[in-house]
Design a protein around this motif. Structure first.
Motif, PDB file in Angstrom:
ATOM      1  N   ARG A  27       0.837  -1.208   0.000  1.00 45.96           N
ATOM      2  CA  ARG A  27       0.000   0.000   0.000  1.00 45.96           C
ATOM      3  C   ARG A  27       0.870   1.257   0.000  1.00 45.96           C
ATOM      4  O   ARG A  27       0.567   2.244  -0.691  1.00 45.96           O
ATOM      5  N   PHE A  52       2.022   1.676  -3.660  1.00 45.40           N
ATOM      6  CA  PHE A  52       0.953   2.070  -4.573  1.00 45.40           C
ATOM      7  C   PHE A  52       0.448   3.484  -4.300  1.00 45.40           C
ATOM      8  O   PHE A  52       0.035   4.186  -5.230  1.00 45.40           O
ATOM      9  N   ALA A  53       0.480   3.886  -3.031  1.00 49.12           N
ATOM     10  CA  ALA A  53      -0.001   5.229  -2.685  1.00 49.12           C
ATOM     11  C   ALA A  53       1.112   6.261  -2.694  1.00 49.12           C
ATOM     12  O   ALA A  53       0.855   7.454  -2.480  1.00 49.12           O
ATOM     13  N   GLY A  94      -2.656   1.026  -7.669  1.00 51.04           N
ATOM     14  CA  GLY A  94      -2.341   2.445  -7.636  1.00 51.04           C
ATOM     15  C   GLY A  94      -2.624   3.112  -8.975  1.00 51.04           C
ATOM     16  O   GLY A  94      -3.458   2.663  -9.766  1.00 51.04           O
TER      17      GLY A  94
END
Length: 441
Positions: free
Chosen positions: A57, A60-61, A369
């Motif tokens: 995460r 992707f962020a 993402g």
């Protein structure tokens, strides 16, 4: 901070293991070193694998100016072209992706479903009865036809035949092709003459399609992806050619392999096969169950083992300070077969996907993402439509044969025997096949 753990094997040996035995090697690294480990693989260099959803995460962020997918995919430039959306980063990538998304919105894809079904039905009608055969080549023929007719929109039969011959050698990368992708000057030498010729012919044919679309007086009424891009963007011919080659590479063999794995899994699970047949025949939960079969197949047999991001600046990832130039690798194949995310993870169980809310860091066969595959909806609809057409058209024989191994074929994991199946009989279908729907009619 502690260095990222990883094997101390020679770099050359690690490279061979990553490219030739990724499933075996990376599974063992994961068991030994945990959710974060580093390996070496030429030509990229150091790869830091991530198998924890929270760490994925973060990637992707993260700032796309730091986590750069385009630079990590640069090795594909010799085939895709320098303006491919896969090779762009930053503002250029955002703009190109914005331009390319409309043809892949759900409503646009839904309008293509009937043509997908016709293409599949025409091919399935040619399948042999009563003997075992590898279904992977048939899936490749179907998905290529979908690309040619729905994405490129070719209607000229002579050019369609030429495209069927010219495009597969360009995207089905063998040793010579892979070497030329890594070091493009090799194309000027005699062993690569065939590779050079194949790419030139594919380029010529794609540019001819682009020219036809620009000159088509009925352009406004056409529904193929190329026509939509010509109408709605200011891309040059070269830029359009690069996007078509990207869509071909990203959507042809990957979708064909995913469908092959789905059939390989179904014939080894008779209860799931029986229920899938009922769903294809119009049972109440038809689409929901077929979608669950597709999602579970993509979970337990992901076509792509990982996605990559090259660090353009130092970053803290998974508790480690990583320098610029390192490639971080969210490991699809490790996360999706983790017991922490999925009970009994190696079991093929479509029921686990019925009504499930999937998170983008525990089910990620299309990446995630800002770089999630823009054709993900198209691919999933295509898989459901083709699977339904197969199950409506033929009776597949269950088997007690051992599961086929995952074999590395450049960046994909394919069934090592081609996903062998046997058709017992043809089933009556309500579909009336139009003449010459595909090259097999």
């Amino acid at each position: 901070m502690q260095p990222v753990p990883g094997p101390r094997l020679p770099s050359a040996l690690q490279t061979v293991l990553v490219w030739c035995l990724p499933r075996w090697f990376l599974d063992r690294c994961h068991r030994r070193y945990g959710d974060v480990f580093a390996v070496y693989a030429a030509p990229t260099g150091t790869l830091v694998y991530l198998a924890d959803p929270d760490d994925i995460r973060t990637v992707f962020a993260g700032d796309p100016e730091t986590y750069r997918a385009g630079e990590a995919n640069a090795v594909l430039g010799g085939v895709l072209g320098e303006s491919s959306v896969l090779l762009l980063d930053g503002a250029q990538h955002r703009e190109r992706r914005r331009q390319m998304l409309p043809p892949f919105h759900r409503d646009a894809v839904r309008r293509q479903a009937e043509q997908m079904a016709e293409i599949a039905a025409a091919d399935v009608a040619t399948w042999p009865l009563g003997r075992e055969f590898p279904v992977a080549p048939r899936m490749a023929a179907i998905t290529l036809e979908v690309i040619l007719r729905i994405v490129i929109g070719s209607r000229d039969e002579r050019r369609l035949d030429a495209l069927r011959r010219a495009l597969p050698p360009v995207v089905n990368t063998g040793l010579l092709e892979a070497a030329a992708m890594v070091h493009r000057p090799l194309l000027h030498h005699w062993p690569w003459r065939g590779v050079r010729r194949a790419r030139a012919e594919a380029d010529r044919l794609l540019r001819a399609e682009i020219a036809d679309r620009r000159a088509d007086p009925e352009l406004a009424e056409r529904t193929d992806v190329l026509a939509m891009l010509v109408r709605s963007t200011d891309m040059t011919d070269t830029e359009l050619r690069d996007q078509l080659m990207t869509l071909l590479m990203a959507g042809h063999e990957t979708t064909a392999t995913a469908l092959s794995w789905t059939l390989e899994r179904l014939v080894r699970h008779p209860d799931a096969l029986t229920r899938a047949v009922r769903a294809a025949d119009g049972a109440e939960d038809g689409d929901e169950y077929l979608d669950a079969v597709v999602r579970e197949s993509l979970r337990v047999r992901p076509v792509i083992f990982d996605v990559v991001r090259e660090l353009a600046a130092p970053a803290e990832v998974a508790g480690h300070r990583l320098p610029a130039g390192v490639t971080v690798v969210p490991a699809i194949g490790l996360v999706q077969r983790s017991a922490r995310q999925y009970p009994d993870p190696l079991r093929f169980d479509p029921d686990r996907m019925v009504g499930a809310t999937l998170t983008p860091t525990t089910w990620l066969p299309f990446g995630g993402g800002a770089r999630r595959c823009l054709g993900a909806t198209f691919a999933q609809v295509e898989m459901r439509v083709v699977l339904r057409e197969i199950l409506r058209s033929v009776e597949l024989a269950p088997t007690t044969a051992r599961s086929e191994r995952q074999r590395a074929k450049h960046v994909t994991l394919v069934p090592h025997r081609g996903a062998r199946i046997r058709v017992l009989a043809r089933r009556r279908s309500e579909r009336a096949l139009p003449a010459a729907v595909s090259g097999h009619a």
